[in-house]
Each structure stands twice: as C-alpha cells, then as structure tokens.
Design a protein around this motif. Structure first.
Motif, mmCIF file in Angstrom:
data_model
loop_
_atom_site.group_PDB
_atom_site.id
_atom_site.type_symbol
_atom_site.label_atom_id
_atom_site.label_comp_id
_atom_site.label_asym_id
_atom_site.label_seq_id
_atom_site.Cartn_x
_atom_site.Cartn_y
_atom_site.Cartn_z
ATOM 1 N N ARG A 91 0.960 -1.085 -0.149
ATOM 2 C CA ARG A 91 -0.028 0.167 0.049
ATOM 3 C C ARG A 91 0.902 1.253 -0.128
ATOM 4 O O ARG A 91 2.008 1.106 0.361
ATOM 5 C CB ARG A 91 -1.040 0.067 1.320
ATOM 6 N N TYR A 93 1.600 5.400 0.872
ATOM 7 C CA TYR A 93 1.149 6.356 2.020
ATOM 8 C C TYR A 93 -0.267 6.761 2.074
ATOM 9 O O TYR A 93 -0.636 6.653 3.252
ATOM 10 C CB TYR A 93 2.239 7.317 2.236
ATOM 11 N N ALA A 94 -0.565 7.414 1.097
ATOM 12 C CA ALA A 94 -1.970 7.765 0.909
ATOM 13 C C ALA A 94 -3.181 6.846 1.244
ATOM 14 O O ALA A 94 -3.949 7.079 2.016
ATOM 15 C CB ALA A 94 -2.190 8.393 -0.409
ATOM 16 N N SER A 95 -2.816 5.317 0.725
ATOM 17 C CA SER A 95 -3.606 4.344 1.171
ATOM 18 C C SER A 95 -3.972 4.043 2.402
ATOM 19 O O SER A 95 -4.870 3.778 3.010
ATOM 20 C CB SER A 95 -3.618 3.274 0.099
ATOM 21 N N MET A 97 -3.038 5.872 4.955
ATOM 22 C CA MET A 97 -3.717 6.851 5.897
ATOM 23 C C MET A 97 -5.053 6.879 5.651
ATOM 24 O O MET A 97 -6.086 7.477 6.577
ATOM 25 C CB MET A 97 -3.020 8.191 5.524
ATOM 26 N N GLU A 98 -5.701 6.485 4.575
ATOM 27 C CA GLU A 98 -7.175 6.257 4.397
ATOM 28 C C GLU A 98 -7.679 4.856 5.071
ATOM 29 O O GLU A 98 -8.702 5.166 5.631
ATOM 30 C CB GLU A 98 -7.605 6.177 2.914
ATOM 31 N N GLU A 99 -6.972 3.736 4.790
ATOM 32 C CA GLU A 99 -7.493 2.570 5.290
ATOM 33 C C GLU A 99 -6.847 2.526 6.586
ATOM 34 O O GLU A 99 -7.992 1.682 7.413
ATOM 35 C CB GLU A 99 -6.869 1.419 4.147
ATOM 36 N N PRO A 101 -5.715 4.746 9.317
ATOM 37 C CA PRO A 101 -5.166 5.969 9.680
ATOM 38 C C PRO A 101 -4.598 5.889 11.271
ATOM 39 O O PRO A 101 -3.422 6.463 11.495
ATOM 40 C CB PRO A 101 -6.232 6.913 9.892
ATOM 41 N N GLU A 105 -0.620 6.341 11.549
ATOM 42 C CA GLU A 105 -0.058 7.291 12.538
ATOM 43 C C GLU A 105 0.842 6.771 13.571
ATOM 44 O O GLU A 105 1.782 7.410 13.843
ATOM 45 C CB GLU A 105 -1.135 8.090 13.072
#
Length: 213
Positions: A91, A93-95, A97-99, A101, A105
């Motif tokens: 995955r 980084y964007a996915s 943070m979406e899936e 988070p 983090e």
C-alpha cells in the motif's frame, strides 16, 4: 581479529518504483535493478569469502549475481528479511492513511514497539537482525563477508552498532544496489563507508539514454 562485512542492499523492484510499502512480499528485481547489482559485483575487487542472503527473491538474486562473479556459494537466512509490514504490505502512504489511519500514524510517529497488524514491530526487526549479525560474525571471524539484505535490515544493523539504540533507525539513507562496509575488530564494530554505489542507478539510466536504449 579483523572481520570485514559488506552490507548489500538489493536492486530496485517494480514495487519500489510504485512507492508502496512492502517487506515480506516476494518481489523480484526489475531489469534496472539487476543491471545495477551486476555493475556493483563486476566492480568489486576486494577479497570475499562468504555470501549470506535474505531468502526473499530480490536479495537472493542479488546474492546469486555476486556468487556467479566471485564463485562463492550463497547461504540463506530468514532473519535477514525486511520488516514485515503486515496489513501495510503493498500500500502507498496515501492508502495507508485512508485505510489504517490510526495504525499508520502510530507507526510513522516512530513507535518502535508498535506491532503492525499481521506484521511486526521495528523492535522485532532489530532483535532478529542483531541475532543473525552476531551469529554471522562469530561463525566467520576473520573473513570477508557479503550480506545481501534490505534497507530496513541494514538501517537496523547500523543503528544497533553505530548508535547503540533504535533511535537512529530512520537517520540512515541506504540506496538500492549500494554497499555499506562495517569492520569488526577487537570487539568493536566501526563504519568504513556508507552506501557506496548509491549513484549506480543514475549512471545506468544515463548510459542507457546515451545508447538510445
């Protein structure tokens, strides 16, 4: 007794090009990655006695390229694998943070004890790579050793031996198809050079362009 250890990071893979997180996904090197490793192997003129590799294909093939060049048998050790990214595998980084988070983090905050769901923690990576490295040194004292492994494993080894703790883990940049040399002598480990060959990929691309490839 002086033992010389060369840490080789595998060549580039397609997943590296896609900029996704992956550790135990068994991606093979792309053609550029193979060319870069071959270039490093062909320009390695020092003595070499032992080749040990992560069993994942990108490292195993990197080791085999060196093996053919130096005529040394490769042995494999699963403890030299990259961090197991678990549910983060494959995955961006964007996915993440979406899936995932909350989990992402926590991981990116530098929590070395955080175990990625279905994966492992940086602490676990440290423990197994340290165990493998210590065993390799003990079993091959006085030898010239090539370890074909991953960026995370190399950073873990450098953090342990150069900084003495996990806090330096994110502070080392180790490029694909590069060599980092450590020397073990009189109970101490010191760095001789870091990431030599980091420009190999750019040189390979430049050469291809000049040839019209």
């Amino acid at each position: 007794m002086k033992t010389e250890i060369y840490l080789l990071r595998h060549g580039e893979t397609g997943l590296n090009r896609q900029k996704v997180y992956f550790g135990h996904l068994d991606a093979a090197m792309n053609e550029l990655g193979k060319e870069c490793i071959a270039h490093v192997a062909n320009n390695f003129f020092g003595p070499l006695d032992v080749i040990i590799s992560s069993d994942l294909e990108r490292c195993a093939e990197s080791a085999r390229i060196f093996s053919r060049s130096k005529k040394i048998k490769v042995t494999y050790d699963q403890r030299l694998r990259e961090l197991d990214f678990g549910v983060f595998e494959g995955r961006t980084y964007a996915s993440l943070m979406e899936e995932f988070p909350k989990e992402a983090e926590q991981f990116f905050s530098g929590d070395y004890d955080f175990v990625i769901p279905k994966g492992e923690s940086v602490k676990m990576l440290f423990e197994r790579t340290y165990e493998a490295f210590e065993e390799i040194i003990a079993n091959h004292a006085g030898k010239h050793i090539l370890i074909s492994t991953h960026g995370g494993a190399i950073r873990a080894i450098l953090s342990r031996y150069l900084a003495g703790n996990k806090k330096a883990y994110w502070k080392f940049a180790v490029e694909h198809a590069s060599l980092t040399k450590l020397v073990h002598e009189d109970g101490f480990v010191y760095l001789e050079y870091l990431g030599r060959g980091e420009k190999i990929q750019q040189l390979a691309v430049s050469t291809k362009m000049k040839k019209g490839a």
